[in-house]
Design an enzyme around this catalytic site. Structure first.
Site, PDB file in Angstrom:
ATOM      1  N   ASP A  18      21.132 -17.860 -38.347  1.00 55.78           N
ATOM      2  CA  ASP A  18      20.216 -17.842 -39.552  1.00 55.78           C
ATOM      3  C   ASP A  18      19.346 -16.817 -39.463  1.00 55.78           C
ATOM      4  OD1 ASP A  18      21.566 -20.300 -40.322  1.00 55.78           O
ATOM      5  OD2 ASP A  18      20.293 -21.602 -39.201  1.00 55.78           O
ATOM      6  N   LYS A  21      21.273 -12.758 -41.921  1.00 59.28           N
ATOM      7  CA  LYS A  21      22.756 -11.846 -41.657  1.00 59.28           C
ATOM      8  C   LYS A  21      23.142 -11.607 -43.316  1.00 59.28           C
ATOM      9  CE  LYS A  21      24.620 -14.833 -38.815  1.00 59.28           C
ATOM     10  NZ  LYS A  21      23.547 -15.392 -38.448  1.00 59.28           N
ATOM     11  N   GLY A  45      26.148 -20.665 -42.719  1.00 56.41           N
ATOM     12  CA  GLY A  45      25.347 -20.923 -44.068  1.00 56.41           C
ATOM     13  C   GLY A  45      24.607 -19.337 -44.220  1.00 56.41           C
ATOM     14  N   HIS A  46      25.225 -18.702 -45.263  1.00 53.46           N
ATOM     15  CA  HIS A  46      24.489 -17.529 -45.447  1.00 53.46           C
ATOM     16  C   HIS A  46      23.926 -17.244 -46.871  1.00 53.46           C
ATOM     17  CE1 HIS A  46      27.024 -15.367 -42.151  1.00 53.46           C
ATOM     18  NE2 HIS A  46      26.516 -16.448 -41.898  1.00 53.46           N
ATOM     19  N   GLN A 230      26.936 -17.066 -36.933  1.00 53.53           N
ATOM     20  CA  GLN A 230      26.080 -17.554 -35.740  1.00 53.53           C
ATOM     21  C   GLN A 230      25.378 -16.488 -35.064  1.00 53.53           C
ATOM     22  OE1 GLN A 230      29.924 -18.589 -36.248  1.00 53.53           O
ATOM     23  NE2 GLN A 230      28.779 -20.031 -37.522  1.00 53.53           N
TER      24      GLN A 230
HETATM   25  P1  GDP Z   1      22.002 -16.413 -41.961  1.00 49.77           P
HETATM   26  O1  GDP Z   1      22.790 -17.600 -41.551  1.00 49.77           O
HETATM   27  O2  GDP Z   1      21.977 -15.405 -40.941  1.00 49.77           O
HETATM   28  O3  GDP Z   1      22.518 -15.453 -43.353  1.00 49.77           O
HETATM   29  O4  GDP Z   1      20.599 -16.927 -42.346  1.00 49.77           O
HETATM   30  P2  GDP Z   1      20.441 -18.032 -43.417  1.00 49.77           P
HETATM   31  O5  GDP Z   1      20.510 -17.564 -44.947  1.00 49.77           O
HETATM   32  O6  GDP Z   1      20.913 -19.283 -42.944  1.00 49.77           O
HETATM   33  O7  GDP Z   1      18.877 -18.282 -43.335  1.00 49.77           O
HETATM   34  C1  GDP Z   1      17.882 -17.349 -43.575  1.00 49.77           C
HETATM   35  C2  GDP Z   1      16.740 -17.837 -44.789  1.00 49.77           C
HETATM   36  O8  GDP Z   1      15.977 -16.752 -44.747  1.00 49.77           O
HETATM   37  C3  GDP Z   1      17.511 -17.957 -46.017  1.00 49.77           C
HETATM   38  O9  GDP Z   1      17.048 -18.806 -46.540  1.00 49.77           O
HETATM   39  C4  GDP Z   1      17.179 -16.469 -46.797  1.00 49.77           C
HETATM   40  O10 GDP Z   1      17.007 -16.688 -48.091  1.00 49.77           O
HETATM   41  C5  GDP Z   1      15.663 -16.361 -46.092  1.00 49.77           C
HETATM   42  N1  GDP Z   1      15.229 -14.918 -45.980  1.00 49.77           N
HETATM   43  C6  GDP Z   1      16.052 -13.940 -45.190  1.00 49.77           C
HETATM   44  N2  GDP Z   1      15.309 -12.730 -45.230  1.00 49.77           N
HETATM   45  C7  GDP Z   1      14.074 -13.084 -45.511  1.00 49.77           C
HETATM   46  C8  GDP Z   1      12.761 -12.603 -45.307  1.00 49.77           C
HETATM   47  O11 GDP Z   1      12.507 -11.351 -45.004  1.00 49.77           O
HETATM   48  N3  GDP Z   1      11.810 -13.180 -45.838  1.00 49.77           N
HETATM   49  C9  GDP Z   1      11.791 -14.461 -46.427  1.00 49.77           C
HETATM   50  N4  GDP Z   1      10.738 -15.227 -46.616  1.00 49.77           N
HETATM   51  N5  GDP Z   1      12.915 -15.212 -46.383  1.00 49.77           N
HETATM   52  C10 GDP Z   1      13.948 -14.403 -45.926  1.00 49.77           C
HETATM   53  P1  IMO Z   2      25.090 -18.984 -39.364  1.00 54.44           P
HETATM   54  O1  IMO Z   2      26.081 -17.745 -39.542  1.00 54.44           O
HETATM   55  C1  IMO Z   2      22.664 -21.492 -36.905  1.00 54.44           C
HETATM   56  C2  IMO Z   2      24.801 -24.129 -34.166  1.00 54.44           C
HETATM   57  C3  IMO Z   2      24.725 -25.684 -34.563  1.00 54.44           C
HETATM   58  C4  IMO Z   2      24.985 -26.048 -33.076  1.00 54.44           C
HETATM   59  C5  IMO Z   2      26.040 -25.106 -32.368  1.00 54.44           C
HETATM   60  C6  IMO Z   2      27.234 -25.648 -32.349  1.00 54.44           C
HETATM   61  O2  IMO Z   2      24.237 -19.656 -40.759  1.00 54.44           O
HETATM   62  O3  IMO Z   2      23.860 -18.150 -38.613  1.00 54.44           O
HETATM   63  P2  IMO Z   2      29.457 -25.969 -34.380  1.00 54.44           P
HETATM   64  O4  IMO Z   2      29.298 -26.657 -35.467  1.00 54.44           O
HETATM   65  O5  IMO Z   2      29.385 -24.428 -34.472  1.00 54.44           O
HETATM   66  O6  IMO Z   2      30.363 -26.307 -33.288  1.00 54.44           O
HETATM   67  O7  IMO Z   2      27.710 -26.084 -33.585  1.00 54.44           O
HETATM   68  O8  IMO Z   2      25.873 -23.946 -33.188  1.00 54.44           O
HETATM   69  N1  IMO Z   2      25.188 -23.385 -35.281  1.00 54.44           N
HETATM   70  C7  IMO Z   2      24.390 -22.390 -35.989  1.00 54.44           C
HETATM   71  N2  IMO Z   2      22.896 -22.325 -36.010  1.00 54.44           N
HETATM   72  N3  IMO Z   2      23.306 -20.946 -37.870  1.00 54.44           N
HETATM   73  C8  IMO Z   2      24.851 -21.033 -37.699  1.00 54.44           C
HETATM   74  O9  IMO Z   2      25.491 -20.068 -38.516  1.00 54.44           O
HETATM   75  C9  IMO Z   2      25.230 -21.681 -36.717  1.00 54.44           C
HETATM   76  N4  IMO Z   2      26.672 -22.216 -36.832  1.00 54.44           N
HETATM   77  C10 IMO Z   2      26.552 -22.973 -35.657  1.00 54.44           C
HETATM   78  O10 IMO Z   2      23.593 -26.102 -35.124  1.00 54.44           O
HETATM   79  O11 IMO Z   2      23.738 -26.207 -32.466  1.00 54.44           O
HETATM   80 MG    MG Z   3      22.696 -19.629 -41.745  1.00 55.55          MG
END
Ligand code: GDP
Ligand code: IMO
Ligand code: MG
Length: 435
Positions: A18, A21, A45-46, A230
């Site tokens: 998270d 990415k 979850g991106h 991840q």
């Molecule tokens: P990922 O799994 O690495 O793609 O990240 P996620 O989408 O799960 O979580 C990142 C969260 O931070 C999302 O809600 C994005 O919209 C948000 N986000 C990304 N970059 C920024 C930033 O620079 N500032 C803020 N406030 N939110 C951001």
């Molecule tokens: P993105 O791509 C954050 C974590 C789960 C759990 C562990 C194992 O959005 O960054 P799993 O379902 O993969 O067997 O769970 O890994 N986990 C993540 N945490 N971002 C993710 O993906 C994750 N994918 C798995 O919360 O701790």
């Molecule tokens: Mg994510």
């Protein structure tokens, strides 16, 4: 043969996932030819935000919004077919056709019994539960490693597919009912009917040998972007085992997950939050829970993209960031969510751990030792100014510049990009970090 002229970029999560990415991939996708997911599944979850629109993707590469790029789900991924179709339809409803999607015939399929197993395994572990996303990721990869997995390519040979599915369902039903006392059993015919009648016709045209496609494009010096899922600390070998995922989110797994040679990856960008978060259980040395953490959670919207679980909050941990830099061979850092720290008076940065009275600056391999580690901090002054509209490093308040400079110094990697908001536009390339 390959020459060495190509330039490719990998987007790697350097913490516990998270890190942003999806956002960074979407940004780079504006100038890419191919985007590849090579590991994980819909545990990811991106989030992608542009033009007042917000998208959440789990399966399909975050580059799909540039309809000129080819989006590849490579062999290292695991695919839940229902979710794949859901996502394709969600994109189509929003005006993005998926004609540019390619799915590896070697990727493994997540079946309904994998989800049941994930849930059951978590339940039986009680307080030792990993806190998985319950998407069947671990059980699907276990079948792959155990050489009983069923791959996308098997769907093209229905008779063989049925044999494998019947055998697997029989075993899984036994495990589920006899060991886990699961309340229902699965039926191979029903699963197959759903796939062949409703799902396969909607994605059959995308199935291909993605390795061949990728290799040819590398030869043509096309710009390939590898979208990680991840994060490094969730890596099966190098993460906080056993509180990890079942795949390899690190850069070196790109070769295995795509079939490309090691030298195919030239730029490796570590996507790194300006602080730390973690979802699920497991060690987290810089975790804290007070009013500041609550504020960070709210301002940063630190809730699971898909699961909505509140993310745990921690200070920036330079020990794990440096570890990630070493493991991935990071060539640059993209510091995300910097804006979220605005208004925090004092910013703590973890520079080492204390383990049994001794100062260490590495990540212990044994989780018991890691759990005993206490973070040692330095404190930097924060800034109050709104930074969400800055468009260059120079425009940042002096304390934000110093914070970034300190991170770069501690991690030993230049900051090549930072982000001050979720929108594609709130992304700033750093050429030269002068104070
Ligand atoms: P990922 O799994 O690495 O793609 O990240 P996620 O989408 O799960 O979580 C990142 C969260 O931070 C999302 O809600 C994005 O919209 C948000 N986000 C990304 N970059 C920024 C930033 O620079 N500032 C803020 N406030 N939110 C951001
Ligand atoms: P993105 O791509 C954050 C974590 C789960 C759990 C562990 C194992 O959005 O960054 P799993 O379902 O993969 O067997 O769970 O890994 N986990 C993540 N945490 N971002 C993710 O993906 C994750 N994918 C798995 O919360 O701790
Ligand atoms: Mg994510």
């Amino acid at each position: 043969m390959l020459n060495q002229k190509f330039q490719t970029t990998a987007v790697i999560g350097s913490q516990w996932g998270d890190e942003g990415k999806g956002k960074v991939t979407d940004y780079f996708a504006q100038d890419a030819d191919i985007i590849v997911r090579w590991s994980g599944g819909n545990n990811a979850g991106h989030t992608i935000v542009f033009d007042q629109k917000k998208f959440k993707l789990s399966v399909i590469p975050s580059g799909i919004f540039n309809q000129k790029v080819t989006c590849v789900i490579a062999n290292g991924c695991v695919i839940n077919l229902e979710k794949l179709i859901e996502e394709i339809n969600y994109l189509k409803e929003n005006g993005y056709n998926c004609n540019n999607l390619k799915i590896s015939d070697r990727a493994h399929i997540i079946f309904p019994y994998h989800l049941a197993l994930d849930e059951s395994e978590e339940k039986i572990k009680k307080e030792q539960a990993i806190g998985t996303t319950k998407k069947g990721i671990g059980p699907c990869y276990s079948d792959k490693i155990n050489r009983v997995g069923i791959r996308i390519g098997d769907l093209l040979e229905q008779e063989q597919f049925m044999k494998k599915l019947i055998a697997n369902v029989a075993v899984k039903n036994q495990i589920l009912t006899k060991i886990y006392h699961y309340e229902k059993t699965f039926n191979a015919e029903e699963i197959a009917e759903r796939i062949f009648k409703h799902l396969l016709p909607q994605f059959k045209q995308y199935i291909t040998d993605t390795r061949v496609l990728l290799y040819e494009n590398l030869q043509l010096e096309k710009k390939i972007l590898f979208e990680g899922a991840q994060g490094t600390l969730l890596d099966l070998d190098h993460g906080t085992y056993p509180f990890v995922t079942s795949s390899h989110p690190i850069a070196s797994s790109i070769a295995v997950g795509t079939g490309l040679p090691l030298k195919a990856v030239t730029n490796i960008v570590g996507i790194t939050k300006a602080y730390n978060t973690r979802v699920g259980a497991g060690v987290f040395p810089t975790e804290f829970e007070d009013e500041i953490a609550k504020k960070i959670r709210e301002v940063g919207n630190e809730y699971g993209t898909v699961s909505k679980r509140p993310r745990r909050i921690g200070w920036f941990d330079a020990v794990i960031a440096k570890y990630s830099a070493e493991i991935n061979g990071l060539t640059g850092l993209a510091i995300t969510l910097l804006d979220v720290l605005t208004g925090v008076k004092e910013l703590k940065v973890c520079t080492s751990y204390v383990l049994n009275g001794q100062e260490i600056n590495y990540v212990p391999s044994q989780i018991n030792n890691f759990n005993l580690c206490q973070a040692k901090y330095i404190t930097l002054p924060g800034w109050k100014e709104d930074i969400t509209k800055v468009t260059s490093f120079e425009q940042l308040p002096i304390n934000a510049k110093k914070y970034l400079a300190k991170i770069s110094e501690l991690v030993g990697v230049p900051i090549t990009m930072f982000s001050v908001g979720p929108n594609r536009k709130q992304t700033i390339i750093v050429k030269n970090m002068k104070e």
